[in-house]
Design a protein around this motif. Sequence first.
Motif, PDB file in Angstrom:
ATOM      1  N   ALA A 185       0.839  -1.200  -0.064  1.00 47.55           N
ATOM      2  CA  ALA A 185      -0.029  -0.191   0.034  1.00 47.55           C
ATOM      3  C   ALA A 185       0.910   1.463   0.052  1.00 47.55           C
ATOM      4  O   ALA A 185       0.395   2.311  -0.931  1.00 47.55           O
ATOM      5  CB  ALA A 185      -0.951   0.013   1.263  1.00 47.55           C
ATOM      6  N   MET A 186       1.905   1.140   0.696  1.00 46.70           N
ATOM      7  CA  MET A 186       2.726   2.380   0.826  1.00 46.70           C
ATOM      8  C   MET A 186       3.365   2.744  -0.431  1.00 46.70           C
ATOM      9  O   MET A 186       3.793   3.742  -1.093  1.00 46.70           O
ATOM     10  CB  MET A 186       3.937   2.092   1.723  1.00 46.70           C
ATOM     11  CG  MET A 186       3.499   2.176   3.240  1.00 46.70           C
ATOM     12  SD  MET A 186       4.636   2.588   4.633  1.00 46.70           S
ATOM     13  CE  MET A 186       5.401   0.811   4.264  1.00 46.70           C
ATOM     14  N   ARG A 187       4.061   1.286  -1.227  1.00 49.44           N
ATOM     15  CA  ARG A 187       4.615   1.350  -2.595  1.00 49.44           C
ATOM     16  C   ARG A 187       3.946   2.257  -3.479  1.00 49.44           C
ATOM     17  O   ARG A 187       4.059   2.883  -4.318  1.00 49.44           O
ATOM     18  CB  ARG A 187       5.050   0.144  -2.876  1.00 49.44           C
ATOM     19  CG  ARG A 187       5.541  -0.062  -4.337  1.00 49.44           C
ATOM     20  CD  ARG A 187       5.575  -1.533  -4.829  1.00 49.44           C
ATOM     21  NE  ARG A 187       4.316  -1.987  -5.004  1.00 49.44           N
ATOM     22  CZ  ARG A 187       3.900  -3.469  -4.815  1.00 49.44           C
ATOM     23  NH1 ARG A 187       4.773  -4.283  -4.601  1.00 49.44           N
ATOM     24  NH2 ARG A 187       2.693  -3.707  -4.934  1.00 49.44           N
ATOM     25  N   ASP A 188       2.285   2.037  -3.397  1.00 53.85           N
ATOM     26  CA  ASP A 188       1.485   2.645  -4.366  1.00 53.85           C
ATOM     27  C   ASP A 188       0.959   3.923  -3.947  1.00 53.85           C
ATOM     28  O   ASP A 188       0.411   4.579  -4.748  1.00 53.85           O
ATOM     29  CB  ASP A 188       0.232   1.743  -4.524  1.00 53.85           C
ATOM     30  CG  ASP A 188       0.608   0.363  -5.228  1.00 53.85           C
ATOM     31  OD1 ASP A 188       1.524   0.283  -5.784  1.00 53.85           O
ATOM     32  OD2 ASP A 188      -0.278  -0.706  -5.169  1.00 53.85           O
ATOM     33  N   PHE A 189       1.456   4.420  -2.799  1.00 54.20           N
ATOM     34  CA  PHE A 189       0.850   5.769  -2.319  1.00 54.20           C
ATOM     35  C   PHE A 189       1.460   6.855  -3.134  1.00 54.20           C
ATOM     36  O   PHE A 189       2.889   7.006  -3.397  1.00 54.20           O
ATOM     37  CB  PHE A 189       1.344   5.887  -0.952  1.00 54.20           C
ATOM     38  CG  PHE A 189       0.850   7.156  -0.398  1.00 54.20           C
ATOM     39  CD1 PHE A 189      -0.591   7.342  -0.163  1.00 54.20           C
ATOM     40  CD2 PHE A 189       1.723   8.081   0.048  1.00 54.20           C
ATOM     41  CE1 PHE A 189      -1.060   8.785   0.576  1.00 54.20           C
ATOM     42  CE2 PHE A 189       1.159   9.445   0.483  1.00 54.20           C
ATOM     43  CZ  PHE A 189      -0.080   9.527   0.738  1.00 54.20           C
ATOM     44  N   ASP A 190       0.694   7.662  -3.841  1.00 52.29           N
ATOM     45  CA  ASP A 190       1.321   8.890  -4.573  1.00 52.29           C
ATOM     46  C   ASP A 190       0.297  10.148  -4.384  1.00 52.29           C
ATOM     47  O   ASP A 190      -0.715  10.100  -5.434  1.00 52.29           O
ATOM     48  CB  ASP A 190       1.689   8.404  -5.826  1.00 52.29           C
ATOM     49  CG  ASP A 190       2.291   9.655  -6.920  1.00 52.29           C
ATOM     50  OD1 ASP A 190       2.372  10.546  -6.174  1.00 52.29           O
ATOM     51  OD2 ASP A 190       2.618   9.403  -7.880  1.00 52.29           O
ATOM     52  N   VAL A 191       0.469  10.937  -3.781  1.00 50.42           N
ATOM     53  CA  VAL A 191      -0.416  12.364  -3.743  1.00 50.42           C
ATOM     54  C   VAL A 191       0.365  13.477  -3.993  1.00 50.42           C
ATOM     55  O   VAL A 191      -0.082  14.635  -3.805  1.00 50.42           O
ATOM     56  CB  VAL A 191      -1.475  12.201  -2.562  1.00 50.42           C
ATOM     57  CG1 VAL A 191      -2.182  11.144  -2.298  1.00 50.42           C
ATOM     58  CG2 VAL A 191      -0.323  12.545  -1.220  1.00 50.42           C
ATOM     59  N   LEU A 192       1.514  13.407  -4.258  1.00 50.88           N
ATOM     60  CA  LEU A 192       2.594  14.451  -4.695  1.00 50.88           C
ATOM     61  C   LEU A 192       1.909  15.595  -5.597  1.00 50.88           C
ATOM     62  O   LEU A 192       1.933  16.809  -5.151  1.00 50.88           O
ATOM     63  CB  LEU A 192       3.935  13.907  -5.255  1.00 50.88           C
ATOM     64  CG  LEU A 192       4.976  14.998  -5.263  1.00 50.88           C
ATOM     65  CD1 LEU A 192       5.415  15.572  -3.992  1.00 50.88           C
ATOM     66  CD2 LEU A 192       6.263  14.483  -5.924  1.00 50.88           C
ATOM     67  N   ASP A 193       1.314  15.191  -6.471  1.00 51.77           N
ATOM     68  CA  ASP A 193       0.826  16.087  -7.461  1.00 51.77           C
ATOM     69  C   ASP A 193      -0.803  16.915  -6.630  1.00 51.77           C
ATOM     70  O   ASP A 193      -1.076  17.725  -7.406  1.00 51.77           O
ATOM     71  CB  ASP A 193       0.407  15.358  -8.650  1.00 51.77           C
ATOM     72  CG  ASP A 193       1.719  15.117  -9.652  1.00 51.77           C
ATOM     73  OD1 ASP A 193       2.809  15.729  -9.208  1.00 51.77           O
ATOM     74  OD2 ASP A 193       1.516  14.164 -10.317  1.00 51.77           O
ATOM     75  N   ARG A 194      -0.873  16.524  -5.655  1.00 50.52           N
ATOM     76  CA  ARG A 194      -2.238  16.938  -5.225  1.00 50.52           C
ATOM     77  C   ARG A 194      -1.940  17.827  -3.751  1.00 50.52           C
ATOM     78  O   ARG A 194      -3.132  18.365  -3.340  1.00 50.52           O
ATOM     79  CB  ARG A 194      -3.259  15.861  -4.770  1.00 50.52           C
ATOM     80  CG  ARG A 194      -3.685  15.138  -6.017  1.00 50.52           C
ATOM     81  CD  ARG A 194      -5.005  14.368  -5.573  1.00 50.52           C
ATOM     82  NE  ARG A 194      -6.086  15.124  -4.963  1.00 50.52           N
ATOM     83  CZ  ARG A 194      -6.946  14.547  -4.043  1.00 50.52           C
ATOM     84  NH1 ARG A 194      -6.940  13.333  -3.917  1.00 50.52           N
ATOM     85  NH2 ARG A 194      -8.077  15.330  -3.662  1.00 50.52           N
ATOM     86  N   VAL A 195      -0.772  17.494  -3.260  1.00 51.14           N
ATOM     87  CA  VAL A 195      -0.824  18.202  -1.842  1.00 51.14           C
ATOM     88  C   VAL A 195      -0.755  19.906  -1.839  1.00 51.14           C
ATOM     89  O   VAL A 195      -0.951  20.417  -0.627  1.00 51.14           O
ATOM     90  CB  VAL A 195       0.826  17.899  -1.011  1.00 51.14           C
ATOM     91  CG1 VAL A 195       0.778  16.493  -1.019  1.00 51.14           C
ATOM     92  CG2 VAL A 195       1.886  18.481  -2.001  1.00 51.14           C
ATOM     93  N   GLY A 196      -0.580  20.380  -3.063  1.00 53.88           N
ATOM     94  CA  GLY A 196      -0.846  21.824  -2.971  1.00 53.88           C
ATOM     95  C   GLY A 196      -2.426  22.181  -2.793  1.00 53.88           C
ATOM     96  O   GLY A 196      -2.662  23.432  -2.420  1.00 53.88           O
ATOM     97  N   GLU A 197      -3.121  21.098  -2.844  1.00 57.74           N
ATOM     98  CA  GLU A 197      -4.693  21.298  -2.468  1.00 57.74           C
ATOM     99  C   GLU A 197      -4.860  21.451  -0.784  1.00 57.74           C
ATOM    100  O   GLU A 197      -5.812  21.849  -0.133  1.00 57.74           O
ATOM    101  CB  GLU A 197      -5.480  20.269  -2.695  1.00 57.74           C
ATOM    102  CG  GLU A 197      -5.702  19.663  -4.561  1.00 57.74           C
ATOM    103  CD  GLU A 197      -6.149  18.613  -4.735  1.00 57.74           C
ATOM    104  OE1 GLU A 197      -6.860  18.315  -3.827  1.00 57.74           O
ATOM    105  OE2 GLU A 197      -5.956  18.073  -5.795  1.00 57.74           O
ATOM    106  N   ILE A 198      -3.794  21.021  -0.052  1.00 55.67           N
ATOM    107  CA  ILE A 198      -3.765  20.979   1.331  1.00 55.67           C
ATOM    108  C   ILE A 198      -3.307  22.562   1.965  1.00 55.67           C
ATOM    109  O   ILE A 198      -2.395  22.795   2.006  1.00 55.67           O
ATOM    110  CB  ILE A 198      -3.038  20.000   1.922  1.00 55.67           C
ATOM    111  CG1 ILE A 198      -3.360  18.626   1.284  1.00 55.67           C
ATOM    112  CG2 ILE A 198      -2.932  20.029   3.574  1.00 55.67           C
ATOM    113  CD1 ILE A 198      -2.433  17.455   2.046  1.00 55.67           C
ATOM    114  N   ARG A 199      -4.537  23.030   2.283  1.00 59.76           N
ATOM    115  CA  ARG A 199      -4.414  24.537   2.637  1.00 59.76           C
ATOM    116  C   ARG A 199      -4.247  24.895   4.088  1.00 59.76           C
ATOM    117  O   ARG A 199      -3.909  26.071   4.577  1.00 59.76           O
ATOM    118  CB  ARG A 199      -5.486  25.363   2.095  1.00 59.76           C
ATOM    119  CG  ARG A 199      -5.743  25.382   0.713  1.00 59.76           C
ATOM    120  CD  ARG A 199      -4.761  25.984  -0.103  1.00 59.76           C
ATOM    121  NE  ARG A 199      -4.940  25.586  -1.477  1.00 59.76           N
ATOM    122  CZ  ARG A 199      -4.013  26.463  -2.473  1.00 59.76           C
ATOM    123  NH1 ARG A 199      -2.940  27.390  -2.081  1.00 59.76           N
ATOM    124  NH2 ARG A 199      -4.195  26.080  -3.842  1.00 59.76           N
TER     125      ARG A 199
END
Length: 259
Positions: A185-199
């Motif tokens: 599950a960790m290997r497949d984790f990828d939100v790098l392109d979305r963390v800009g949404e975390i305000r």
Amino acid sequence: MPQLHVDGATLTYDDEGPRDAEAAPLVLVHGWTADRHRWDHQLAHFSTARRVVRLDLRGHGESTGAGARSIGGPARDLLALLDHLGIDRCVLAGHSMGGMIAQTIALEHPGRVERLVLVNSIARMTYSRGRGLLMAVSTLVPFRLFVAANIHRAFAPGHPREEIRRHVRASASTPREVVMTCYAAMRDFDVLDRVGEIRVPTLLVHGYHDVQLPVGQMLRMAKAYPDAEVRIVDAGHELPVEKPAELTAVLDRFLTARA
């Protein structure tokens, strides 16, 4: 100790501190093969003035249940626990895999997170050569040896050997199925392109000697966060138990300055 039954799992958790505190509850999420006691120092310190919740993720510590096949699984478990406890909004802190769970909740349920704290965690899993080799041979070596190799690498050079051995024993008690499914599950984790949404205000704390999730990967993530504070500590990947007082002090300053 309180427990909650969720989707075939029994989650063991602690809920301490004043319920009527003005400060938002602090929710602590441990990492892969660990348990809620990684946060003993933070629980003791912060529960004097605010509500503090921590849990054993399914299949870890004193919780039961099958391993998570995606980071979304334990994120849903944690949300179920927050709902059960009547916590609508919190300061969410996660170590390693726990930070991946915390980011998932911050992205999918932003109204539930007042502030975010990521300890030795990243937004996209990228294996170093050594970690990639361990993953490649994981099915070829005895399970305890695989776990021991990962845990030994997690600590900075010079950390007391007996304490490392204690953590190896604790991690090896996690069922193999849980260990390996969470690893995938960790290997497949990828939100790098979305963390800009975390305000929300975010604190990124990382060990300088972390070879599991190298500090360079965290710094790459930090650039994408709109409101991030970065702190580098002289420790390895297991910062909550390598430098517990220092981590508590960094977190305390972050919460006080943002109050």
